[in-house]
Every structure is written in structure tokens, then in C-alpha cells.
Design a protein around this motif. Structure first.
Motif, PDB file in Angstrom:
ATOM      1  N   GLY A   1       0.773  -1.174   0.091  1.00  0.00           N
ATOM      2  CA  GLY A   1      -0.091   0.166   0.016  1.00  0.00           C
ATOM      3  C   GLY A   1       0.818   1.224   0.070  1.00  0.00           C
ATOM      4  O   GLY A   1       0.475   2.110   0.610  1.00  0.00           O
ATOM      5  N   MET A   2       1.773   1.358  -0.859  1.00  0.00           N
ATOM      6  CA  MET A   2       2.866   2.567  -0.882  1.00  0.00           C
ATOM      7  C   MET A   2       1.965   3.738  -1.195  1.00  0.00           C
ATOM      8  O   MET A   2       1.207   3.824  -2.061  1.00  0.00           O
ATOM      9  CB  MET A   2       3.991   2.178  -1.718  1.00  0.00           C
ATOM     10  N   THR A   3       2.340   4.914  -0.354  1.00  0.00           N
ATOM     11  CA  THR A   3       1.712   6.283  -0.298  1.00  0.00           C
ATOM     12  C   THR A   3       0.271   6.218   0.080  1.00  0.00           C
ATOM     13  O   THR A   3      -0.176   7.318   0.185  1.00  0.00           O
ATOM     14  CB  THR A   3       1.779   6.884  -1.718  1.00  0.00           C
ATOM     15  N   CYS A   4      -0.430   5.071   0.207  1.00  0.00           N
ATOM     16  CA  CYS A   4      -1.782   5.043   0.629  1.00  0.00           C
ATOM     17  C   CYS A   4      -1.896   5.086   2.037  1.00  0.00           C
ATOM     18  O   CYS A   4      -1.032   4.732   2.688  1.00  0.00           O
ATOM     19  CB  CYS A   4      -2.330   3.838  -0.042  1.00  0.00           C
ATOM     20  N   LYS A   5      -3.297   5.154   2.621  1.00  0.00           N
ATOM     21  CA  LYS A   5      -3.549   5.212   4.071  1.00  0.00           C
ATOM     22  C   LYS A   5      -3.316   3.998   4.748  1.00  0.00           C
ATOM     23  O   LYS A   5      -2.982   3.916   5.840  1.00  0.00           O
ATOM     24  CB  LYS A   5      -5.080   5.659   4.331  1.00  0.00           C
ATOM     25  N   ASP A   6      -3.269   2.953   3.723  1.00  0.00           N
ATOM     26  CA  ASP A   6      -3.063   1.429   4.525  1.00  0.00           C
ATOM     27  C   ASP A   6      -1.692   1.089   4.210  1.00  0.00           C
ATOM     28  O   ASP A   6      -1.350  -0.081   4.485  1.00  0.00           O
ATOM     29  CB  ASP A   6      -4.091   0.534   4.059  1.00  0.00           C
ATOM     30  N   GLU A   7      -0.820   2.151   3.989  1.00  0.00           N
ATOM     31  CA  GLU A   7       0.586   1.753   3.837  1.00  0.00           C
ATOM     32  C   GLU A   7       1.268   0.720   5.080  1.00  0.00           C
ATOM     33  O   GLU A   7       1.112   1.188   6.313  1.00  0.00           O
ATOM     34  CB  GLU A   7       1.508   2.927   3.472  1.00  0.00           C
ATOM     35  N   TYR A   8       2.041  -0.380   4.838  1.00  0.00           N
ATOM     36  CA  TYR A   8       2.641  -1.012   5.676  1.00  0.00           C
ATOM     37  C   TYR A   8       3.989  -1.258   5.106  1.00  0.00           C
ATOM     38  O   TYR A   8       4.104  -1.837   4.183  1.00  0.00           O
ATOM     39  CB  TYR A   8       1.725  -2.201   5.769  1.00  0.00           C
ATOM     40  N   ILE A   9       5.053  -1.188   5.858  1.00  0.00           N
ATOM     41  CA  ILE A   9       6.434  -1.415   5.498  1.00  0.00           C
ATOM     42  C   ILE A   9       7.176  -1.986   6.860  1.00  0.00           C
ATOM     43  O   ILE A   9       7.228  -1.159   7.985  1.00  0.00           O
ATOM     44  CB  ILE A   9       7.182  -0.186   4.983  1.00  0.00           C
ATOM     45  N   ARG A  10       7.753  -3.106   6.522  1.00  0.00           N
ATOM     46  CA  ARG A  10       8.430  -3.844   7.686  1.00  0.00           C
ATOM     47  C   ARG A  10       9.472  -4.452   7.280  1.00  0.00           C
ATOM     48  O   ARG A  10       9.367  -5.411   6.305  1.00  0.00           O
ATOM     49  CB  ARG A  10       7.447  -4.581   8.652  1.00  0.00           C
ATOM     50  N   THR A  11      10.867  -4.456   7.847  1.00  0.00           N
ATOM     51  CA  THR A  11      11.719  -5.285   7.437  1.00  0.00           C
ATOM     52  C   THR A  11      12.432  -6.097   8.861  1.00  0.00           C
ATOM     53  O   THR A  11      12.758  -5.366   9.766  1.00  0.00           O
ATOM     54  CB  THR A  11      12.936  -4.486   6.783  1.00  0.00           C
ATOM     55  N   MET A  12      12.497  -7.339   8.715  1.00  0.00           N
ATOM     56  CA  MET A  12      13.101  -8.171   9.682  1.00  0.00           C
ATOM     57  C   MET A  12      13.728  -9.262   9.207  1.00  0.00           C
ATOM     58  O   MET A  12      13.197  -9.682   8.002  1.00  0.00           O
ATOM     59  CB  MET A  12      11.820  -8.685  10.748  1.00  0.00           C
ATOM     60  N   PRO A  13      14.420 -10.108  10.050  1.00  0.00           N
ATOM     61  CA  PRO A  13      14.749 -11.336   9.566  1.00  0.00           C
ATOM     62  C   PRO A  13      13.810 -12.207   9.657  1.00  0.00           C
ATOM     63  O   PRO A  13      12.744 -12.218  10.511  1.00  0.00           O
ATOM     64  CB  PRO A  13      15.978 -11.936  10.772  1.00  0.00           C
ATOM     65  N   ILE A  14      13.927 -13.417   8.881  1.00  0.00           N
ATOM     66  CA  ILE A  14      12.876 -14.449   8.909  1.00  0.00           C
ATOM     67  C   ILE A  14      12.626 -14.960  10.308  1.00  0.00           C
ATOM     68  O   ILE A  14      11.369 -15.289  10.453  1.00  0.00           O
ATOM     69  CB  ILE A  14      13.521 -15.770   7.727  1.00  0.00           C
ATOM     70  N   SER A  15      13.554 -15.196  10.929  1.00  0.00           N
ATOM     71  CA  SER A  15      13.141 -15.870  12.392  1.00  0.00           C
ATOM     72  C   SER A  15      12.507 -14.825  13.124  1.00  0.00           C
ATOM     73  O   SER A  15      11.271 -15.376  14.056  1.00  0.00           O
ATOM     74  CB  SER A  15      14.637 -15.693  12.956  1.00  0.00           C
ATOM     75  N   LYS A  16      12.401 -13.697  13.008  1.00  0.00           N
ATOM     76  CA  LYS A  16      11.485 -12.590  13.616  1.00  0.00           C
ATOM     77  C   LYS A  16       9.909 -12.731  13.075  1.00  0.00           C
ATOM     78  O   LYS A  16       8.963 -12.641  13.769  1.00  0.00           O
ATOM     79  CB  LYS A  16      11.810 -11.400  13.879  1.00  0.00           C
ATOM     80  N   TRP A  17      10.042 -12.972  11.800  1.00  0.00           N
ATOM     81  CA  TRP A  17       8.646 -12.920  10.980  1.00  0.00           C
ATOM     82  C   TRP A  17       7.950 -14.110  11.395  1.00  0.00           C
ATOM     83  O   TRP A  17       6.796 -14.356  11.349  1.00  0.00           O
ATOM     84  CB  TRP A  17       8.803 -13.207   9.486  1.00  0.00           C
ATOM     85  N   LYS A  18       8.495 -15.287  11.746  1.00  0.00           N
ATOM     86  CA  LYS A  18       7.971 -16.436  12.253  1.00  0.00           C
ATOM     87  C   LYS A  18       6.997 -16.087  13.470  1.00  0.00           C
ATOM     88  O   LYS A  18       5.906 -16.923  13.799  1.00  0.00           O
ATOM     89  CB  LYS A  18       8.941 -17.687  12.400  1.00  0.00           C
ATOM     90  N   LYS A  19       7.616 -15.319  14.298  1.00  0.00           N
ATOM     91  CA  LYS A  19       6.731 -15.076  15.636  1.00  0.00           C
ATOM     92  C   LYS A  19       5.961 -13.650  15.666  1.00  0.00           C
ATOM     93  O   LYS A  19       5.219 -13.553  16.777  1.00  0.00           O
ATOM     94  CB  LYS A  19       8.003 -14.884  16.730  1.00  0.00           C
ATOM     95  N   PHE A  20       6.135 -12.958  14.471  1.00  0.00           N
ATOM     96  CA  PHE A  20       5.420 -11.929  14.172  1.00  0.00           C
ATOM     97  C   PHE A  20       3.756 -11.826  13.870  1.00  0.00           C
ATOM     98  O   PHE A  20       3.430 -12.864  13.150  1.00  0.00           O
ATOM     99  CB  PHE A  20       6.163 -10.951  13.243  1.00  0.00           C
ATOM    100  N   PRO A  21       3.006 -11.045  14.222  1.00  0.00           N
ATOM    101  CA  PRO A  21       1.484 -11.249  13.751  1.00  0.00           C
ATOM    102  C   PRO A  21       1.375 -10.905  12.402  1.00  0.00           C
ATOM    103  O   PRO A  21       2.250 -10.575  11.680  1.00  0.00           O
ATOM    104  CB  PRO A  21       0.877 -10.099  14.729  1.00  0.00           C
ATOM    105  N   GLU A  22       0.269 -11.699  11.822  1.00  0.00           N
ATOM    106  CA  GLU A  22      -0.045 -11.613  10.569  1.00  0.00           C
ATOM    107  C   GLU A  22      -0.144 -10.081  10.080  1.00  0.00           C
ATOM    108  O   GLU A  22      -1.024  -9.703  10.609  1.00  0.00           O
ATOM    109  CB  GLU A  22      -1.219 -12.479  10.240  1.00  0.00           C
ATOM    110  N   PRO A  23       0.566  -9.554   9.246  1.00  0.00           N
ATOM    111  CA  PRO A  23       0.314  -8.265   8.648  1.00  0.00           C
ATOM    112  C   PRO A  23      -0.729  -7.917   7.770  1.00  0.00           C
ATOM    113  O   PRO A  23      -1.379  -8.922   7.290  1.00  0.00           O
ATOM    114  CB  PRO A  23       1.805  -7.893   7.880  1.00  0.00           C
TER     115      PRO A  23
END
Length: 236
Positions: free
Chosen positions: A200-222
Motif C-alpha cells: 500500500g505504498m503512499t496510501c492510508k493503509d501503507e505497511y512497511i516492515r523489515t525483519m529477519p525471517i526468524s522474527k517474521w515467524k513469531k510476528f503477527p500476521e500483517p
């Protein structure tokens, strides 16, 4: 106005025109009466959002999209050959980048006609900017295979290249399959591989996140399902 093929960026989603496009673009657009577009309906809507005073009925549109025969683009440039400026409009972002409009640009260069790109948002460049991954060397790979095994194999190839060459790898997915792509990345990539999800680049629902895969495994569904997104992988 100089007769040339003007490459006209459009907004990404419903973002207001004046938020992402320079006023200079509007001045150029209002002087063009011939447009090569990916979709006539959305192009008309975009032009009206640029300036409500534009008389759409006086404009001529030539469709160039995934259903067009890209080997027969010569006639599209007839107005330009006669000295009239033409514009190229994509569905979103910059035309001719992962976009059928590239065929019209190639034809213009073949004939020695002037091509002028205008400034505007590119989700690919913006995602690299915001990712924190290597911005000196990166590659856009378009869509990956849909079938699970083939997709996983392609991801491993891109991951290997990212680690060996330090080159950031970008790709996209149909918005309704974004979460499936994320799940495949998490289950396929190394724990230390860096993954950026830019949606959603530039839009109101824009979401940008960078993490190692190990953290994505524990992260809530975006919240990226059904939102145009780019996925970027790289080494730490």
C-alpha cells in the motif's frame, strides 16, 4: 509544447494527486490530447483527478495492455509522427516499468522520437528506499511461479543470489495471494535472511516492515491481504 512521448506516472491507489505528483506534471498533461493507456476507464478517471476542467471527450485514447499484440505498436505513435505530443499512462505508478507501455517507448526510440519521463511514485524504488536493504544493487523479478514447489525453488535461487552477491531481490504477488507468499518465504528462507514487506505504498493503509525471517515467524500476521505489495529479500 515539444512533440514527444511523455511518460506520465499516476498515483498508487486512492492517494490524492497533489500529495505525490508535482504540479509541473499537470501543466504537461493538460496540453496532451493523445494518450496510450493500459485501461481507458481508469486513465479517464486519473485525468479528471488531475484537473476537473479537462474535457475528456476531446481526448483520444489508444489501449496498450497485456491483451495487446506488442509486436504491432507502430500505429500507436501516428499522432506523434505528425507533431502532436503523446502521453503514456499505466494503471499505477510509473509507465513502462513492469508495464506494457515499454513497447511504445521502444518503438519511439527505434524511430528516433523524443521520450520524456515525468517524475512520480514508483513502488519498486520506494520499497528499496524504505527497506534498509542494499540500495546499490537490486533486481526486480516480477511474479514468481504460482505452484508451491516451483515457487520455493525460485525463492531459494533468489536468496542464494542475495547472499552471494549482496543484491537485494524484489518481487510481487497478486494481492489476494500476499499472505500465501509470506508464508512460503517464512518456511523457505534461512532464519537470518532479511525480508521486507512493503504494501500500500503512499496510501492510508501503507505497511512497511523489515525483519529477519526468524522474527517474521513469531510476528503477527500483517494487514497485507488484497493490498498491492512488494517483497524484498537480502542478507543482513
Amino acid at each position: 509544447m515539444e512533440p514527444a512521448l511523455y511518460l506520465i506516472p499516476v498515483t498508487l491507489g486512492e492517494t490524492p494527486v497533489d500529495q505525490v505528483l508535482p504540479a509541473y506534471n499537470s501543466g504537461i498533461i493538460k496540453q496532451i490530447h493523445h494518450f496510450i493507456v493500459e485501461n481507458i476507464r481508469s486513465a479517464r478517471r486519473f485525468l479528471k483527478s488531475v484537473d476537473k476542467s479537462i474535457d475528456i471527450d476531446t481526448l483520444t485514447f489508444y489501449e496498450l495492455n497485456e491483451h495487446s499484440d506488442l509486436t504491432k505498436t507502430e500505429t500507436l505513435l501516428d499522432p506523434l509522427r505528425k507533431g502532436f505530443p503523446m502521453g503514456v499512462i499505466s494503471e499505477a505508478g510509473c509507465p513502462a516499468v513492469a508495464d506494457p507501455g515499454a513497447a511504445a517507448v521502444a518503438q519511439a526510440h527505434k524511430e528516433g522520437l523524443r521520450v520524456i519521463p515525468l517524475s512520480g511514485p514508483s513502488s519498486m524504488i520506494m520499497s528499496v528506499m524504505a527497506s534498509g536493504l542494499n540500495g546499490q544493487s537490486f533486481a526486480f523479478n516480477g511474479y514468481l511461479p504460482v505452484k508451491g514447489q516451483e515457487r520455493a525453488q525460485k525463492i531459494r535461487q533468489l536468496e542464494t543470489r542475495a547472499w552471494k552477491e549482496g543484491q537485494t531481490q524484489l518481487f510481487i504477488e497478486a494481492p489476494y495471494r500476499n499472505l500465501q507468499m509470506l508464508s512460503t518465504l517464512i518456511s523457505t528462507c534461512k532464519p537470518d535472511t532479511m525480508l521486507c514487506v512493503a504494501a500500500g505504498m503512499t496510501c492510508k493503509d501503507e505497511y512497511i516492515r523489515t525483519m529477519p525471517i526468524s522474527k517474521w515467524k513469531k510476528f503477527p500476521e500483517p494487514p497485507i491481504q488484497k493490498v498491492p505489495a512488494l517483497f524484498l529479500i537480502g542478507r543482513p
